[in-house]
Design a protein around this motif. Structure first.
Motif, PDB file in Angstrom:
ATOM      1  N   LEU A 145       0.859  -1.185   0.000  1.00  0.00           N
ATOM      2  CA  LEU A 145       0.000   0.000   0.000  1.00  0.00           C
ATOM      3  C   LEU A 145       0.899   1.240   0.000  1.00  0.00           C
ATOM      4  O   LEU A 145       1.094   1.896   1.026  1.00  0.00           O
ATOM      5  CB  LEU A 145      -0.910  -0.004   1.233  1.00  0.00           C
ATOM      6  N   ASP A 147       0.670   4.248  -0.804  1.00  0.00           N
ATOM      7  CA  ASP A 147       0.171   5.563  -0.385  1.00  0.00           C
ATOM      8  C   ASP A 147      -0.342   5.552   1.052  1.00  0.00           C
ATOM      9  O   ASP A 147      -1.117   6.425   1.456  1.00  0.00           O
ATOM     10  CB  ASP A 147      -0.927   6.049  -1.327  1.00  0.00           C
ATOM     11  N   ALA A 148       0.099   4.583   1.840  1.00  0.00           N
ATOM     12  CA  ALA A 148      -0.362   4.490   3.232  1.00  0.00           C
ATOM     13  C   ALA A 148       0.010   5.744   4.012  1.00  0.00           C
ATOM     14  O   ALA A 148       1.106   6.293   3.867  1.00  0.00           O
ATOM     15  CB  ALA A 148       0.235   3.262   3.901  1.00  0.00           C
ATOM     16  N   THR A 149      -0.909   6.181   4.844  1.00  0.00           N
ATOM     17  CA  THR A 149      -0.683   7.344   5.704  1.00  0.00           C
ATOM     18  C   THR A 149      -0.567   6.960   7.176  1.00  0.00           C
ATOM     19  O   THR A 149      -0.085   7.756   7.985  1.00  0.00           O
ATOM     20  CB  THR A 149      -1.830   8.348   5.557  1.00  0.00           C
ATOM     21  N   ILE A 223       6.013   6.268   6.142  1.00  0.00           N
ATOM     22  CA  ILE A 223       4.672   6.525   6.655  1.00  0.00           C
ATOM     23  C   ILE A 223       4.760   7.519   7.806  1.00  0.00           C
ATOM     24  O   ILE A 223       5.617   7.405   8.687  1.00  0.00           O
ATOM     25  CB  ILE A 223       3.995   5.218   7.084  1.00  0.00           C
ATOM     26  N   ASN A 288      -4.545   3.813   4.086  1.00  0.00           N
ATOM     27  CA  ASN A 288      -4.369   5.052   3.324  1.00  0.00           C
ATOM     28  C   ASN A 288      -5.533   6.013   3.589  1.00  0.00           C
ATOM     29  O   ASN A 288      -6.462   5.703   4.348  1.00  0.00           O
ATOM     30  CB  ASN A 288      -4.183   4.768   1.830  1.00  0.00           C
TER      31      ASN A 288
END
Length: 352
Positions: A145, A147-149, A223, A288
């Motif tokens: 993933l 674009d994980a935040t 992240i 994300n």
């Protein structure tokens, strides 16, 4: 690189485990520490070369490491011992690895990245259960993933604890919680988040606590929001006023001094039979902004046994693999799949 390496801290529980496992695997490391009587007795019984030196003088440390290629630093608390050993390794041109789980130690070692690059040296803190399984599993879900935040990492372990680990925990209790929030390390209350974690053996209630990955996982994955959890008896109830009161008490110098003295006298690490029955489980969840999640888990042998195995495999890898000089996490040095090469580790495939 000739491959001559050192285990520093063989007077301690984990240092002895590392050196003994090395002997079982046909290795003959130089063993070292600051207690001449204990180091000599340990080395003589195993026919190993040994050295005795303190870490107070970086110049003396560098001189003691003059012919050493790799140092496995196992003498905590690393808040005190890491910086002089890192400095000695940089001066001597020796690769450095340790078994810390202390957030501030990770940050201070990472701050020497440019120095390590100039010296042609690898600095790799957290080469044991802190933080190899969590770091590698976090890197796995982050790769799934990109674009994980947010990243949640959790563990529980069935084993007892060594004196050195307990002394580090006592120090940590005085500082409260830590988390990575919007890219920055922030102080938070101990147990500021509590959640149910679907470990492989079943769901367990876990509370947040300051674990090394709030430093390392950010470096490994990029992240910006990272919380670490542990499923420990009673931890989920240490919140609010009780957490603040406990932090205030443990922050008293007298409590730290007396507590560490009692730990040294009364506590012993788990014996071989207990370790043989022990295990640990780790869970990682990346999310994300759209709410998509990716999760994975793994099961490991008893954490101290995993630590000894991991240290030896990292020493071997530093001998035989090209790792770019600089400060690394386990996964930035050897890839997220490094944990799969450790004895007895079972990775549960990503769930979603």
């Amino acid at each position: 690189m000739s491959g001559t390496w050192m285990v520093y801290g063989v007077s301690g529980y984990t240092g002895r485990l590392v050196a003994d496992l090395a002997c079982e695997r046909g290795e003959r490391p130089v063993v070292a520490g600051r207690n001449a009587e204990k180091v000599a007795a340990f080395a003589t019984a195993r026919g190993l070369p040994y050295r005795v030196f303190d870490l107070k003088d970086p110049g003396a440390v560098a001189a003691a490491l003059d012919d050493i290629d790799i140092v496995a630093h196992c003498a905590g608390p690393f808040s005190t011992t890491s910086a002089p050993m890192v400095e000695g390794c940089l001066r001597a041109g020796a690769h450095y690895l340790d078994i810390t789980g202390e957030i501030d130690v990770f940050e201070s070692v990472f701050a020497r990245d440019e120095d390590a690059r100039r010296a042609g040296v690898v600095l790799l803190p957290g080469a044991g259960f802190d933080v190899v399984p969590t770091d590698c599993l976090g890197a796995m879900v982050a790769a799934k993933l990109p674009d994980a935040t947010h990243l949640d990492l959790a563990f529980f372990a069935s084993s007892a604890i060594s004196p050195g680990t307990m002394k580090t925990a006592l120090e940590g209790a005085a500082t409260g919680g830590r988390a990575r929030i919007n890219g920055e390390l922030r102080q938070v209350p101990l147990g500021w988040r509590v959640r149910e974690i679907p470990f492989p053996s079943g769901t367990r209630r876990a509370a947040s606590l300051p674990w090394g990955d709030v430093a390392t996982a950010h470096r490994s994955t990029g992240i910006e929001n990272i919380t670490t959890f542990a499923a420990l008896p009673g931890l989920d109830r240490v919140r609010g006023r009780s957490a603040r009161a406990a932090q205030a008490v443990f922050g008293l110098p007298a409590v730290q001094r007396v507590g560490k003295a009692l730990i040294g006298k009364l506590l012993r690490g788990p014996g071989s039979r207990r370790r043989a029955r022990g295990w640990a489980e780790v869970y990682a969840e990346a999310r994300n902004a759209a709410g998509t999640t990716v999760t994975a888990a793994l099961v490991t042998p008893e954490p101290y046994d995993l630590t000894a195995d991991s240290v030896l495999r990292i020493v071997s890898a530093l001998r035989t693999r090209q790792v770019a000089p600089g400060a690394h996490t386990p996964s930035t040095a050897f890839g997220a799949d490094f944990v799969r090469r450790l004895h007895g580790v079972k990775v549960i495939e990503t769930l979603g």
